[in-house]
Design an enzyme around this catalytic site. Structure first.
Site, mmCIF file in Angstrom:
data_model
loop_
_atom_site.group_PDB
_atom_site.id
_atom_site.type_symbol
_atom_site.label_atom_id
_atom_site.label_comp_id
_atom_site.label_asym_id
_atom_site.label_seq_id
_atom_site.Cartn_x
_atom_site.Cartn_y
_atom_site.Cartn_z
ATOM 1 C CG HIS A 228 77.878 39.657 76.357
ATOM 2 N ND1 HIS A 228 77.191 39.899 77.718
ATOM 3 C CD2 HIS A 228 79.364 40.206 76.621
ATOM 4 C CE1 HIS A 228 78.152 40.466 78.529
ATOM 5 N NE2 HIS A 228 79.264 40.734 77.744
ATOM 6 C CB SER B 224 81.323 43.374 70.823
ATOM 7 O OG SER B 224 80.945 43.368 72.019
#
Length: 165
Positions: free
Chosen positions: A68, A81
């Site tokens: 991430h 994202s």
């Protein structure tokens, strides 16, 4: 937006193409979830992704957490994202807010060895910063578990965005 019937009828390669990115840079999650088809409803599909995460080794879970991006980063993000962070206002930070995120990102990664994970959909930058400041004081075990819970929420949001109820 696809229907569940369409998802259940997809050949494996089409499923992977459509859902391999639900878990950030970790298509192994979708591959494991694929084995649970046919899904009885959208919740079952979300549950299959969550179960894949729960059944993964600690090393696989850590790799997924580390896949991430930092929140409010200037780095290149996946489309999901980018959209999620923009929805939370992280693309319009003041210089002071950006500095605060950068400082917290570095402190968090230094303490835990992985980036701060927060399912930002529906949250604002002030709520995220507040959570960031609180969570940086958690124990490593508690924060690892929290990161996994947040990733499961990200799965939910991304699948809900792609599959009709």
């Amino acid at each position: 937006m696809r229907t569940l019937a369409q998802v259940n009828a997809m050949p494996p390669d089409a499923f992977m193409s459509a859902f391999g990115d639900v878990a950030e840079h970790s298509p192994w999650v979708a591959k494991a979830a694929l084995r649970a088809r046919p899904f009885t409803d959208r919740e079952a599909m979300i549950g299959a992704f969550e179960l894949a995460l729960q059944n993964a080794t600690h090393g696989e879970q850590l790799a997924l957490i580390r896949a991430h991006p930092d929140l409010a980063t200037r780095a290149r993000l996946t489309a999901d994202s980018s959209r999620e962070q923009a929805g939370a206002g992280l693309d319009t930070l003041t210089p002071e807010e950006f500095h605060r995120f950068t400082t917290l990102n570095e402190a968090y990664k230094s303490r835990f060895g992985f980036p701060f994970i927060f399912a930002v959909k529906g949250a604002g930058k002030h709520q995220i910063l507040e959570s960031f400041a609180e969570r940086v004081n958690n124990s490593p075990d508690d924060e690892f578990a929290m990161a996994l819970r947040q990733i499961a929420r990200i799965f939910r949001f991304r699948i809900e965005d792609r599959i009709s109820a």
